[in-house]
Design a protein around this motif. Structure first.
Motif, PDB file in Angstrom:
ATOM      1  N   GLU A  32      28.851  39.152  41.554  1.00 20.00           N
ATOM      2  CA  GLU A  32      30.202  39.144  41.772  1.00 20.00           C
ATOM      3  C   GLU A  32      31.026  40.102  40.727  1.00 20.00           C
ATOM      4  OE1 GLU A  32      28.109  36.488  41.474  1.00 20.00           O
ATOM      5  OE2 GLU A  32      28.437  35.379  43.373  1.00 20.00           O
ATOM      6  N   THR A  33      30.519  40.411  39.538  1.00 13.10           N
ATOM      7  CA  THR A  33      31.417  40.851  38.696  1.00 13.10           C
ATOM      8  C   THR A  33      31.263  42.316  39.009  1.00 13.10           C
ATOM      9  OG1 THR A  33      30.764  39.215  36.982  1.00 13.10           O
ATOM     10  CG2 THR A  33      31.390  41.374  36.203  1.00 13.10           C
ATOM     11  N   VAL A  34      30.161  42.826  39.236  1.00 11.92           N
ATOM     12  CA  VAL A  34      29.779  44.285  39.640  1.00 11.92           C
ATOM     13  C   VAL A  34      30.859  44.529  41.059  1.00 11.92           C
ATOM     14  CG1 VAL A  34      28.189  46.210  40.216  1.00 11.92           C
ATOM     15  CG2 VAL A  34      27.702  44.366  38.226  1.00 11.92           C
ATOM     16  N   LEU A  35      30.685  43.772  41.805  1.00  8.58           N
ATOM     17  CA  LEU A  35      31.252  43.868  43.068  1.00  8.58           C
ATOM     18  C   LEU A  35      32.890  44.131  42.919  1.00  8.58           C
ATOM     19  CD1 LEU A  35      31.611  43.931  46.239  1.00  8.58           C
ATOM     20  CD2 LEU A  35      31.500  41.696  46.073  1.00  8.58           C
ATOM     21  N   VAL A  36      33.392  43.057  41.924  1.00  6.91           N
ATOM     22  CA  VAL A  36      34.808  43.168  41.722  1.00  6.91           C
ATOM     23  C   VAL A  36      35.285  44.415  41.112  1.00  6.91           C
ATOM     24  CG1 VAL A  36      36.752  42.193  40.405  1.00  6.91           C
ATOM     25  CG2 VAL A  36      35.181  40.661  41.824  1.00  6.91           C
ATOM     26  N   ALA A  37      34.458  44.748  40.214  1.00  3.81           N
ATOM     27  CA  ALA A  37      34.463  46.201  39.541  1.00  3.81           C
ATOM     28  C   ALA A  37      34.398  47.422  40.418  1.00  3.81           C
ATOM     29  CB  ALA A  37      33.425  46.410  38.248  1.00  3.81           C
ATOM     30  N   ALA A  38      33.526  47.584  41.139  1.00  2.85           N
ATOM     31  CA  ALA A  38      33.470  48.454  42.339  1.00  2.85           C
ATOM     32  C   ALA A  38      34.509  48.250  43.389  1.00  2.85           C
ATOM     33  CB  ALA A  38      32.121  48.322  42.956  1.00  2.85           C
ATOM     34  N   LEU A  39      35.013  47.268  43.435  1.00  2.37           N
ATOM     35  CA  LEU A  39      36.295  47.370  44.645  1.00  2.37           C
ATOM     36  C   LEU A  39      37.704  47.835  43.684  1.00  2.37           C
ATOM     37  CD1 LEU A  39      35.591  43.869  46.501  1.00  2.37           C
ATOM     38  CD2 LEU A  39      35.255  46.341  47.211  1.00  2.37           C
ATOM     39  N   VAL A  40      37.621  47.342  42.567  1.00  2.00           N
ATOM     40  CA  VAL A  40      38.745  47.959  41.727  1.00  2.00           C
ATOM     41  C   VAL A  40      38.792  49.539  41.777  1.00  2.00           C
ATOM     42  CG1 VAL A  40      39.899  47.690  39.451  1.00  2.00           C
ATOM     43  CG2 VAL A  40      39.157  45.664  40.624  1.00  2.00           C
ATOM     44  N   CYS A  41      37.832  49.796  41.188  1.00  2.00           N
ATOM     45  CA  CYS A  41      37.353  51.356  41.157  1.00  2.00           C
ATOM     46  C   CYS A  41      37.830  52.063  42.408  1.00  2.00           C
ATOM     47  CB  CYS A  41      36.020  51.550  40.964  1.00  2.00           C
ATOM     48  SG  CYS A  41      35.853  53.475  40.733  1.00  2.00           S
TER      49      CYS A  41
END
Length: 94
Positions: A32-41
């Motif tokens: 979830e953390t990496v997914l949110v970071a990728a979507l913010v990027c």
């Protein structure tokens, strides 16, 4: 850019490279953390597209956009699978 196919080739190559190189990490990272970071990027890339001034900036954004999608898409599928009830996982993945 005179050749939009170059943009799509670069972003696709970046997405494939991320999936190949980061594949073994997907199970070890907090999804979830990496997914949110990728979507913010990815959102940052969208803002960058509006501010792009030339072919070099578009090619840089193509690499960033492809990398974000390379991280986000497999993780999104994995998170959806994890959060689906076991009886609905096949339907969710379809």
């Amino acid at each position: 850019m005179a050749d939009p196919g170059l943009f799509f080739s670069v972003y696709t190559a970046a997405a494939i490279a991320v999936r190949l190189l980061a594949g073994p990490l997907y199970d070890r990272l907090p999804k979830e953390t990496v997914l949110v970071a990728a979507l913010v990027c990815l959102a940052g890339c969208m803002v960058g597209f509006a501010a792009a001034t030339g072919p070099q900036s578009l090619l840089f954004l193509a690499v960033a956009y492809g990398s974000c999608l390379g991280f986000a898409m497999p993780l999104l599928n994995a998170v959806m699978f994890d959060h689906s009830p076991p009886a609905m996982r096949g339907t969710t993945m379809n």
